[in-house]
Design an enzyme around this catalytic site. Sequence first.
Site, PDB file in Angstrom:
ATOM      1  N   GLY A  23       0.833  -1.196   0.000  1.00 37.44           N
ATOM      2  CA  GLY A  23       0.000   0.000   0.000  1.00 37.44           C
ATOM      3  C   GLY A  23       0.859   1.233   0.000  1.00 37.44           C
ATOM      4  O   GLY A  23       2.100   1.163  -0.072  1.00 37.44           O
ATOM      5  N   MET A  25       1.523   3.160   2.356  1.00 36.91           N
ATOM      6  CA  MET A  25       2.346   3.272   3.560  1.00 36.91           C
ATOM      7  C   MET A  25       3.588   2.376   3.508  1.00 36.91           C
ATOM      8  O   MET A  25       4.531   2.586   4.252  1.00 36.91           O
ATOM      9  CB  MET A  25       1.523   2.892   4.789  1.00 36.91           C
ATOM     10  N   GLY A  26       3.561   1.342   2.679  1.00 31.05           N
ATOM     11  CA  GLY A  26       4.706   0.440   2.622  1.00 31.05           C
ATOM     12  C   GLY A  26       4.286  -0.988   2.338  1.00 31.05           C
ATOM     13  O   GLY A  26       3.164  -1.253   1.902  1.00 31.05           O
ATOM     14  N   VAL A  28       4.094  -5.184   3.688  1.00 34.70           N
ATOM     15  CA  VAL A  28       3.989  -6.028   4.874  1.00 34.70           C
ATOM     16  C   VAL A  28       4.376  -7.463   4.501  1.00 34.70           C
ATOM     17  O   VAL A  28       3.904  -8.001   3.499  1.00 34.70           O
ATOM     18  CB  VAL A  28       2.557  -6.025   5.460  1.00 34.70           C
ATOM     19  N   ASP A 149      -5.526   7.969   9.262  1.00 33.92           N
ATOM     20  CA  ASP A 149      -5.842   7.166   8.065  1.00 33.92           C
ATOM     21  C   ASP A 149      -6.864   6.088   8.403  1.00 33.92           C
ATOM     22  O   ASP A 149      -6.681   4.911   8.089  1.00 33.92           O
ATOM     23  CB  ASP A 149      -4.567   6.546   7.491  1.00 33.92           C
TER      24      ASP A 149
END
Length: 521
Positions: A23, A25-26, A28, A149
Site C-alpha cells: 500500500g 504506507m509500505g 507487509v 488514516d
Amino acid sequence: MSDPNIGRLVGKRYQLQELIGTGAMGKVYRAKDTLLGGVPVAIKFLALSIQNKKMRLQDRFEREAKTCALLGQKSIHIVRVMDYGVDENHTPFYVMEYLQGNSLNQIIRHKSLTFPRFLSMVRQISLGLKCAHDGISVDGKVYPIIHRDIKPSNMLVIQDPSFGELVKVLDFGIAKLLEANSDQTKYYLGTMAYSSPEQMEGKKLDNRADIYSLGVMMFEMLTGKMPLVAPTHSFGSWYKTHQNKEPRSFTEVAPTLQIPQSAKNLVMSCLAKAASDRPNSINEILQVIESLEQDERQPSNLPDDFDATTALAIKNKIELKTEANLPESLSNDEFAFVREVSWPKNKPIADIVFPKNISQPNGEILPALWVMLPQQEIIKRLICNIYNQFLFITVPHPMILWITVIYNRQHGAKFLPYYLDMKTSLGQEIASLLAHTGSYRLLLFAREIPTRCSHVLLSSIDPAQPQRLQQWIAMSKTFVSSSHPDLSKNLLKNEYEKMKPKILAKLEKVTTGFSVNTPIS
C-alpha cells in the site's frame, strides 16, 4: 517475478517468508522470529528512508514506534507492535503480532453488515481510537495519538477463541511519521476519500479528524456506498468535495435501509464540515453506540423482519431460564471430607481467590477454587446462582481468565476472577483438569474461622468449554511468550470490566438457586 526480500534476515532476527500486503504506507511481510523458535510475526517496511544524517527523523520514528508499541499493550482493539528498527537500507520497520483474518474492506465488499454486527464493530473500533486519543505516557509526557488514516482496509477482523469476532485497528502513528518526511505541497499522504476537510488543507489535526474519517467509514459499512463522491480521483477534486459538497443522505443512497434515526444522526454528525460541529470525543460516539446496542437487546424494539443472527441471539436470551440447570449436589461423604480441609499455611488470611486441586479419599483429583471472604459475605450467598466463563488470549503471553460469580438477588454479586498463566505447568494442569471433569468446587473459607471450610459449592462449566480448554492448552504449548504476563493480564482485565454489566444483567433474569454457565459473548 519472485520477491528478492524473501528469505532475508532483518535485524539479525526476523526472516522474511511471504509478502502479504502492499500500500501507500509500505509493504507487509509474514516473517518468523528466529530468536523465539520461529514464532510468526508481521513486519511492515515504511515507504521512507532514514539516512544517518537525518537523526531528528530517526528520533521521531523511534518515539512514534515506542508509542505504538505501548498502545497495543493498552487496548486489545489495536494491533500490537512488538519491535521496531531500521534495516541496512535505512528503511524503518515495525514488527507486529501476526493475525489471520480479513480486512473490514474485504468484509463489506462481500456482503452487507447486519445492524447488530455494525454496532459491535464500531464499538470496538471506537474503543481502540479512544485509547489512542486519550494519550500514551512516554518518558513522563502524555502523547495523544491521531490515527490520520481511518478506513476499512486499516481494520482487521479476526475470530478470537474467547471474544468471538474481534476488530483491531492497524497503522497507528505511521501516517504522521510519513507526512513529516514528505513535501506536502507535492504529495498528499492519507486516503483522500476518508480524509477530513482540515486534513486536506494540511492543518494541524486533533481527534475530530479521525471522527470525520470514522463517519465516512460508518456510512460505507451501513450502505456499501460512500457518502461523498468526487468527480475525479485527483487531490484537487477531493479537496473541493470535502470542503464544499454535502454528504449524500441515507434515504438517497439506501432507501430501504431500516436503522434507528439516532444511528443516522450519529453518522451525519461525524461528517460535519467544521470540526466544531462534530462529536467532541469518541466517548460521545460510544455513548450512542452502547445505547443502540442496549435497545437491540430488547426484542420489542426490533422490526418484524429482523435477521437470523439477531433472532438467534434473542432465542438464546429468552431460553436462558429453561436452559439453566439446578446445581449438582455433593455426596454426603465428599461434603464431609471437603468441610474438613484447612486453609493452606502459605496463604494469607485475607480476601483472596486461587485454584488448588483437592484429592478425595478414593484418590480422585478434582479442580477447586479456594475463596476467602468475611463470614457474613458467605452467609449472604448460601443460596445463590453460580456463573462461570473462561477467556483466553495468546499474545503477548498465553493466559486464561477464569471468571466465577456467586449471586443472589437480595445481596448482589461477588465476582471471583483468577488468571491462569498458560506457560506454567500449574496453569496447564488446572486447565486440563477442568476440561476433564467439566466442573469445579468452590471452597468458601471465612476469614474469622480459617481452620476449616465453611461452605462448598459445585459449579458446572458450559459443555463447549472443555474442548476449548484443551485447544488453548495445545496453543499455549506452541506459542512463545513475547512479553511479560502482566500485559496479557491487563488486556483480559479490561475486557472483563466491560463484561461485568452483561453478566449481572444475565444473572438478574435467572431465579436464585440455578447454575448459570452459558458464556457471555
